[in-house]
Design an enzyme around this catalytic site. Structure first.
Site, PDB file in Angstrom:
ATOM      1  N   ASP A 227     -12.536  -9.144   4.118  1.00 35.94           N
ATOM      2  CA  ASP A 227     -13.799  -9.018   3.375  1.00 35.94           C
ATOM      3  C   ASP A 227     -14.452 -10.390   3.202  1.00 35.94           C
ATOM      4  OD1 ASP A 227     -13.724  -6.209   2.829  1.00 35.94           O
ATOM      5  OD2 ASP A 227     -14.612  -6.588   0.853  1.00 35.94           O
TER       6      ASP A 227
ATOM      7  N   ASP B 112      -3.073 -17.966   0.405  1.00 37.64           N
ATOM      8  CA  ASP B 112      -4.100 -18.558  -0.467  1.00 37.64           C
ATOM      9  C   ASP B 112      -4.799 -19.718   0.229  1.00 37.64           C
ATOM     10  OD1 ASP B 112      -1.685 -19.948  -0.624  1.00 37.64           O
ATOM     11  OD2 ASP B 112      -1.811 -20.341  -2.774  1.00 37.64           O
TER      12      ASP B 112
ATOM     13  N   TYR C  29       0.816  -1.217   0.000  1.00 38.59           N
ATOM     14  CA  TYR C  29       0.000   0.000   0.000  1.00 38.59           C
ATOM     15  C   TYR C  29       0.851   1.267   0.000  1.00 38.59           C
ATOM     16  CZ  TYR C  29      -4.670  -1.965   0.785  1.00 38.59           C
ATOM     17  OH  TYR C  29      -5.872  -2.600   0.642  1.00 38.59           O
TER      18      TYR C  29
ATOM     19  N   LYS D 153       2.878 -15.087   1.866  1.00 45.06           N
ATOM     20  CA  LYS D 153       3.231 -15.883   0.693  1.00 45.06           C
ATOM     21  C   LYS D 153       4.752 -16.029   0.682  1.00 45.06           C
ATOM     22  CE  LYS D 153       1.201 -16.948  -2.770  1.00 45.06           C
ATOM     23  NZ  LYS D 153       0.835 -18.327  -3.235  1.00 45.06           N
TER      24      LYS D 153
ATOM     25  N   ASP E  94      -6.653  -7.030   3.902  1.00 47.38           N
ATOM     26  CA  ASP E  94      -7.797  -6.371   3.257  1.00 47.38           C
ATOM     27  C   ASP E  94      -8.712  -7.423   2.632  1.00 47.38           C
ATOM     28  OD1 ASP E  94      -9.344  -4.252   2.125  1.00 47.38           O
ATOM     29  OD2 ASP E  94      -8.329  -4.587   0.217  1.00 47.38           O
TER      30      ASP E  94
HETATM   31  C1  IPM Z   1     -10.620  -1.111   3.585  1.00 44.21           C
HETATM   32  C2  IPM Z   1     -10.667  -0.490   2.215  1.00 44.21           C
HETATM   33  C3  IPM Z   1      -9.461   0.409   1.968  1.00 44.21           C
HETATM   34  C4  IPM Z   1      -8.221  -0.465   1.954  1.00 44.21           C
HETATM   35  C5  IPM Z   1      -9.493   1.286   0.697  1.00 44.21           C
HETATM   36  C6  IPM Z   1     -10.764   2.052   0.570  1.00 44.21           C
HETATM   37  C7  IPM Z   1      -8.309   2.207   0.663  1.00 44.21           C
HETATM   38  O1  IPM Z   1     -10.824  -1.458   1.230  1.00 44.21           O
HETATM   39  O2  IPM Z   1     -10.473  -0.380   4.568  1.00 44.21           O
HETATM   40  O3  IPM Z   1     -10.765  -2.330   3.697  1.00 44.21           O
HETATM   41  O4  IPM Z   1      -7.905  -1.084   0.917  1.00 44.21           O
HETATM   42  O5  IPM Z   1      -7.559  -0.532   2.982  1.00 44.21           O
HETATM   43 MN    MN Z   2     -11.220  -3.450   2.050  1.00 40.02          MN
END
Ligand code: IPM
Ligand code: MN
Ligand code: NAD
Length: 350
Positions: A248, A220, A136, A187, A244
């Protein structure tokens, strides 16, 4: 008196933050709740997603809670001025290097998961996502034009020993108060930064946390195991990018992306940054359909971690559980409630 700075941001951000405001007023009336413009809204007003003034106010507050940033409206803004850049700059400025992302399945929602109820019932995972390093922020990065006219896009994934160690420490400390088990996901089979990650976590474990159970797992495989048998995990520590993505995926185990809060912490004497893990949800923004629980639960984490209002946090968690037990559901959870009605369902139990 403690101060919470609210950064509603874009899309559904202001809608879910309005519910946090109501909950805060009812639960901790002495808390000073301030608000500032941020994200795409700030870009429109000031030409930048995070002004120096708002950054300084964030650093001077006791906790910061943001709604969400981004959306199609700002797709063509220069990258360093896009709403997401404001978020990355804020994380960096606050140096909140450990992002705690709990994936906790409320019993009433076990049936709302895309996985079978028995796989997620009782699920309680804590991700520790490294938040201010890795690909990042790594340099160099860019899109260059090659002599033959092609373009080359590149990023740099890099970690230093101390960056890995401080995230690892947070994970091991958390595990000691939980089921005492850490999975470290990387990884190392492909990436040099992943190999260093594994070596540093191994050393840290041997030196400072031999009492905690540690398993290394390739990222993975971790993704696969999360949807195969998620209850094998207690704490998962991983880098910025894998964290990240994996968090999710884990959100869906708990019923909806609209349920997952997070706490970004660093120096314990500095403010934490609290954010739902979902985005600005442009598809439902402005319609009153957003689930405010991820934001409300992020406030719960702020009470616990930064504001030292543990009793209020317990009461808020109980109110959310009570609302879900009573059948309160926004549309993402298969119900009919609006954002405000879900806020009401929590408020009436405080
Ligand atoms: C998160 C989001 C952010 C990230 C983006 C919006 C910069 O996806 O907080 O999970 O990738 O960290
Ligand atoms: Mn995210
Ligand atoms: P998203 O999280 O905004 O939405 C993904 C899906 O989940 C959508 O269908 C949305 O309607 C649904 N959803 C998300 N939150 C919900 C909630 N609280 N209640 C009900 N449904 C919800 O992800 P995206 O569409 O990929 O991204 C949209 C924008 O948000 C992008 O600009 C992205 O960069 C940004 N983003 C910001 C953050 C943040 O501010 N922390 C996090 C992720 C994405």
């Amino acid at each position: 008196m403690a101060t919470l700075l609210l950064l509603p941001g874009d899309g559904i951000g202001p809608e879910v933050c309005a519910e946090v405001r109501r909950v805060a007023a009812a639960l901790v009336p002495n808390l000073v709740v301030e608000e500032a413009i941020y994200g795409g809204a700030s870009y429109d007003a000031h030409g930048t997603p995070l002004t120096d003034e708002v950054r300084d106010r964030a650093l001077a507050s006791d906790a910061v809670l943001m709604g969400a940033v981004g959306g199609p409206k700002w797709a063509d803004a220069p990258r360093h001025l896009r709403p997401e850049a404001g978020l990355l700059n804020l994380r960096k400025a606050m140096n909140v290097y450990a992002n705690l992302r709990p994936a906790y399945c409320f019993e009433a929602l076990a049936g709302a998961s895309s996985l079978k109820t028995e796989l997620v019932s009782g699920l309680d995972i804590m991700f520790v996502r490294e938040l201010v390093g890795g690909v990042y922020f790594g340099e160099p990065r860019g899109i260059d034009v090659l002599p033959d006219g092609q373009k080359k896009g590149y990023d740099t994934a890099l970690y230093t020993t101390s960056e890995i160690e401080r995230a690892g420490r947070v994970a091991f400390e958390l595990a000691r108060g939980r089921k005492n088990k850490v999975h470290s996901a990387e990884k190392s089979n492909v990436m040099e930064s992943g190999l260093l990650w594994k070596q540093v976590i191994t050393e840290l474990h041997k030196r400072e946390y031999p009492d905690v159970e540690l398993e290394h797992i390739l990222a993975d495989n971790c993704a696969m195991q999360l949807v195969r048998a998620p209850k094998q995990f207690d704490v998962i520590v991983t880098d910025n990018l894998f964290g990240d993505i994996l968090s999710d995926a884990a959100a869906m185990l708990t019923g909806s992306l609209g349920m997952l809060p997070s706490a970004a912490i660093g120096d314990p004497n500095k403010p934490g940054l609290y954010e739902p893990i979902h985005g600005s949800a442009p598809d439902i923004a402005g319609k009153g359909l957003a689930n405010p629980l991820a934001a409300i639960l992020s406030f719960e984490m702020a009470l616990r971690w930064s504001l030292k209002e543990v009793e209020a946090a317990d009461r808020l968690l109980a109110a959310v559980k009570g609302a879900l037990d009573s059948g309160a559901r926004t549309r993402d959870l298969g119900g009919e409630l609006s954002t405000v009605q879900m806020g009401d369902a929590v408020l009436c139990r405080i």
